[in-house]
Design a protein around this motif. Structure first.
Motif, PDB file in Angstrom:
ATOM      1  N   ASN A  12     -50.619 -39.932 -51.441  1.00 24.12           N
ATOM      2  CA  ASN A  12     -50.909 -40.445 -52.769  1.00 24.12           C
ATOM      3  C   ASN A  12     -51.593 -39.317 -53.526  1.00 24.12           C
ATOM      4  O   ASN A  12     -52.760 -38.992 -53.281  1.00 24.12           O
ATOM      5  CB  ASN A  12     -51.812 -41.680 -52.687  1.00 24.12           C
ATOM      6  CG  ASN A  12     -52.061 -42.288 -54.036  1.00 24.12           C
ATOM      7  OD1 ASN A  12     -52.174 -41.599 -55.047  1.00 24.12           O
ATOM      8  ND2 ASN A  12     -52.151 -43.596 -54.062  1.00 24.12           N
ATOM      9  N   HIS A  13     -50.857 -38.704 -54.442  1.00 24.94           N
ATOM     10  CA  HIS A  13     -51.358 -37.511 -55.121  1.00 24.94           C
ATOM     11  C   HIS A  13     -52.583 -37.816 -55.985  1.00 24.94           C
ATOM     12  O   HIS A  13     -53.501 -36.999 -56.069  1.00 24.94           O
ATOM     13  CB  HIS A  13     -50.248 -36.875 -55.959  1.00 24.94           C
ATOM     14  CG  HIS A  13     -50.554 -35.481 -56.373  1.00 24.94           C
ATOM     15  ND1 HIS A  13     -50.692 -34.451 -55.467  1.00 24.94           N
ATOM     16  CD2 HIS A  13     -50.772 -34.945 -57.591  1.00 24.94           C
ATOM     17  CE1 HIS A  13     -50.979 -33.342 -56.112  1.00 24.94           C
ATOM     18  NE2 HIS A  13     -51.031 -33.612 -57.401  1.00 24.94           N
ATOM     19  N   GLU A  14     -52.606 -38.986 -56.613  1.00 25.81           N
ATOM     20  CA  GLU A  14     -53.761 -39.344 -57.439  1.00 25.81           C
ATOM     21  C   GLU A  14     -55.026 -39.472 -56.592  1.00 25.81           C
ATOM     22  O   GLU A  14     -56.092 -38.993 -56.985  1.00 25.81           O
ATOM     23  CB  GLU A  14     -53.495 -40.630 -58.214  1.00 25.81           C
ATOM     24  CG  GLU A  14     -52.496 -40.448 -59.340  1.00 25.81           C
ATOM     25  CD  GLU A  14     -52.903 -39.382 -60.333  1.00 25.81           C
ATOM     26  OE1 GLU A  14     -54.098 -39.326 -60.708  1.00 25.81           O
ATOM     27  OE2 GLU A  14     -52.029 -38.587 -60.724  1.00 25.81           O
ATOM     28  N   GLN A  15     -54.932 -40.103 -55.435  1.00 21.78           N
ATOM     29  CA  GLN A  15     -56.098 -40.203 -54.542  1.00 21.78           C
ATOM     30  C   GLN A  15     -56.523 -38.828 -54.068  1.00 21.78           C
ATOM     31  O   GLN A  15     -57.715 -38.524 -53.976  1.00 21.78           O
ATOM     32  CB  GLN A  15     -55.778 -41.084 -53.343  1.00 21.78           C
ATOM     33  CG  GLN A  15     -55.764 -42.540 -53.630  1.00 21.78           C
ATOM     34  CD  GLN A  15     -55.448 -43.351 -52.376  1.00 21.78           C
ATOM     35  OE1 GLN A  15     -54.873 -42.842 -51.415  1.00 21.78           O
ATOM     36  NE2 GLN A  15     -55.817 -44.620 -52.401  1.00 21.78           N
ATOM     37  N   PHE A  16     -55.543 -37.983 -53.760  1.00 24.80           N
ATOM     38  CA  PHE A  16     -55.838 -36.616 -53.324  1.00 24.80           C
ATOM     39  C   PHE A  16     -56.610 -35.864 -54.410  1.00 24.80           C
ATOM     40  O   PHE A  16     -57.621 -35.221 -54.139  1.00 24.80           O
ATOM     41  CB  PHE A  16     -54.537 -35.881 -52.994  1.00 24.80           C
ATOM     42  CG  PHE A  16     -54.695 -34.408 -52.849  1.00 24.80           C
ATOM     43  CD1 PHE A  16     -55.219 -33.866 -51.700  1.00 24.80           C
ATOM     44  CD2 PHE A  16     -54.329 -33.548 -53.871  1.00 24.80           C
ATOM     45  CE1 PHE A  16     -55.379 -32.496 -51.556  1.00 24.80           C
ATOM     46  CE2 PHE A  16     -54.478 -32.187 -53.753  1.00 24.80           C
ATOM     47  CZ  PHE A  16     -55.012 -31.660 -52.591  1.00 24.80           C
ATOM     48  N   LEU A  17     -56.127 -35.968 -55.669  1.00 28.79           N
ATOM     49  CA  LEU A  17     -56.797 -35.273 -56.765  1.00 28.79           C
ATOM     50  C   LEU A  17     -58.189 -35.830 -57.021  1.00 28.79           C
ATOM     51  O   LEU A  17     -59.123 -35.071 -57.292  1.00 28.79           O
ATOM     52  CB  LEU A  17     -55.956 -35.356 -58.039  1.00 28.79           C
ATOM     53  CG  LEU A  17     -54.707 -34.495 -58.059  1.00 28.79           C
ATOM     54  CD1 LEU A  17     -53.944 -34.718 -59.357  1.00 28.79           C
ATOM     55  CD2 LEU A  17     -55.036 -33.034 -57.873  1.00 28.79           C
ATOM     56  N   ASP A  18     -58.343 -37.148 -56.952  1.00 29.01           N
ATOM     57  CA  ASP A  18     -59.665 -37.749 -57.159  1.00 29.01           C
ATOM     58  C   ASP A  18     -60.675 -37.212 -56.148  1.00 29.01           C
ATOM     59  O   ASP A  18     -61.804 -36.893 -56.502  1.00 29.01           O
ATOM     60  CB  ASP A  18     -59.588 -39.270 -57.052  1.00 29.01           C
ATOM     61  CG  ASP A  18     -58.882 -39.894 -58.245  1.00 29.01           C
ATOM     62  OD1 ASP A  18     -58.737 -39.217 -59.286  1.00 29.01           O
ATOM     63  OD2 ASP A  18     -58.474 -41.062 -58.122  1.00 29.01           O
ATOM     64  N   LYS A  19     -60.266 -37.115 -54.913  1.00 30.99           N
ATOM     65  CA  LYS A  19     -61.163 -36.598 -53.874  1.00 30.99           C
ATOM     66  C   LYS A  19     -61.416 -35.097 -54.062  1.00 30.99           C
ATOM     67  O   LYS A  19     -62.549 -34.625 -53.927  1.00 30.99           O
ATOM     68  CB  LYS A  19     -60.565 -36.855 -52.494  1.00 30.99           C
ATOM     69  CG  LYS A  19     -61.454 -36.453 -51.364  1.00 30.99           C
ATOM     70  CD  LYS A  19     -60.855 -36.796 -50.022  1.00 30.99           C
ATOM     71  CE  LYS A  19     -61.765 -36.365 -48.897  1.00 30.99           C
ATOM     72  NZ  LYS A  19     -61.163 -36.644 -47.584  1.00 30.99           N
TER      73      LYS A  19
END
Length: 44
Positions: A12-19
């Motif tokens: 999940n790219h959005e979760q990756f970026l958020d972290k």
């Protein structure tokens, strides 16, 4: 290596970026490469 089974991993790219954005300097480095990321996205 007998009986190795393919097991896909979800990304999940959005979760990756958020972290990743919580790391110091990440946002500036990511924004500096925005044009390259847009180009890669269009090519894919």
């Amino acid at each position: 290596m007998p009986d190795l089974k393919y097991q896909p991993v979800r990304h999940n790219h959005e979760q990756f970026l958020d972290k990743a954005r919580t790391r110091k300097g990440f946002t500036e480095a990511y924004d500096a490469l925005a044009l390259e990321y847009q180009l890669a996205d269009q090519l894919l």
